[in-house]
Design a protein around this motif. Structure first.
Motif, mmCIF file in Angstrom:
data_model
loop_
_atom_site.group_PDB
_atom_site.id
_atom_site.type_symbol
_atom_site.label_atom_id
_atom_site.label_comp_id
_atom_site.label_asym_id
_atom_site.label_seq_id
_atom_site.Cartn_x
_atom_site.Cartn_y
_atom_site.Cartn_z
ATOM 1 N N VAL A 139 -38.049 72.341 20.031
ATOM 2 C CA VAL A 139 -38.363 70.951 19.721
ATOM 3 C C VAL A 139 -38.080 70.099 20.955
ATOM 4 N N SER A 140 -38.722 68.959 21.004
ATOM 5 C CA SER A 140 -38.497 68.012 22.091
ATOM 6 C C SER A 140 -37.511 66.953 21.604
ATOM 7 N N ARG A 141 -36.522 66.660 22.423
ATOM 8 C CA ARG A 141 -35.526 65.654 22.076
ATOM 9 C C ARG A 141 -35.386 64.662 23.229
ATOM 10 N N ARG A 142 -34.829 63.498 22.887
ATOM 11 C CA ARG A 142 -34.541 62.489 23.907
ATOM 12 C C ARG A 142 -33.141 61.945 23.647
ATOM 13 N N ALA A 143 -32.321 61.946 24.668
ATOM 14 C CA ALA A 143 -30.998 61.342 24.559
ATOM 15 C C ALA A 143 -31.149 59.834 24.547
ATOM 16 N N PHE A 144 -30.198 59.159 23.951
ATOM 17 C CA PHE A 144 -30.188 57.708 23.969
ATOM 18 C C PHE A 144 -28.965 57.257 24.746
ATOM 19 N N ASN A 145 -29.163 56.353 25.678
ATOM 20 C CA ASN A 145 -28.082 55.863 26.541
ATOM 21 C C ASN A 145 -27.752 54.417 26.197
ATOM 22 N N ASN A 146 -26.490 54.167 25.860
ATOM 23 C CA ASN A 146 -26.037 52.797 25.637
ATOM 24 C C ASN A 146 -25.751 52.154 26.986
ATOM 25 N N SER A 147 -26.003 50.861 27.088
ATOM 26 C CA SER A 147 -25.704 50.154 28.334
ATOM 27 C C SER A 147 -24.908 48.893 28.022
ATOM 28 N N TYR A 148 -23.984 48.578 28.928
ATOM 29 C CA TYR A 148 -23.142 47.396 28.784
ATOM 30 C C TYR A 148 -23.189 46.622 30.097
ATOM 31 N N THR A 149 -23.593 45.356 30.017
ATOM 32 C CA THR A 149 -23.692 44.518 31.210
ATOM 33 C C THR A 149 -22.602 43.452 31.156
ATOM 34 N N PHE A 150 -21.820 43.364 32.213
ATOM 35 C CA PHE A 150 -20.718 42.423 32.302
ATOM 36 C C PHE A 150 -21.209 40.987 32.228
ATOM 37 N N ILE A 151 -20.534 40.172 31.411
ATOM 38 C CA ILE A 151 -20.833 38.745 31.317
ATOM 39 C C ILE A 151 -19.688 37.938 31.924
#
Length: 100
Positions: free
Chosen positions: A84-96
């Motif tokens: 099967v084909s899968r895709r990882a999901f990446n969380n991102s956090y940008t400094f405020i």
């Protein structure tokens, strides 16, 4: 201090483990507090236009939360042998901003 956050924002408290400049941003790895002495701390990567602190410095910051899909990859199910084909999901956090 009590903060009222809009959607897609969060407060991160932790200790800077490392920081690396890549292009126009600095990416800092922040270790979050572990729930107990036997559990490894969670790690997050925070993107910022400049350094948010020194290595091993404790911080508390406001970030904007986001995310994106990584590149697809093939995976073989161990039970069925099906590929099967899968895709990882990446969380991102940008400094405020830093929070006192």
């Amino acid at each position: 201090m009590k903060l009222l956050l809009d959607g897609n924002y969060s407060v991160i408290s932790g200790r800077i483990r490392s920081a690396e400049k890549r292009g126009e941003y600095v990416y800092s790895i922040v270790a979050l507090p572990a729930p107990d002495q036997f559990t490894s701390p969670g790690l997050v990567e925070v993107r910022s236009p400049k350094r948010i602190g020194d290595k091993e410095q404790d911080i508390r910051i406001l970030v904007k939360c986001g995310g994106y899909f990584g590149n697809p990859y093939r995976y073989t199910d161990k039970d069925t042998g099906e590929q099967v084909s899968r895709r990882a999901f990446n969380n991102s956090y940008t400094f405020i901003e830093a929070i006192e």
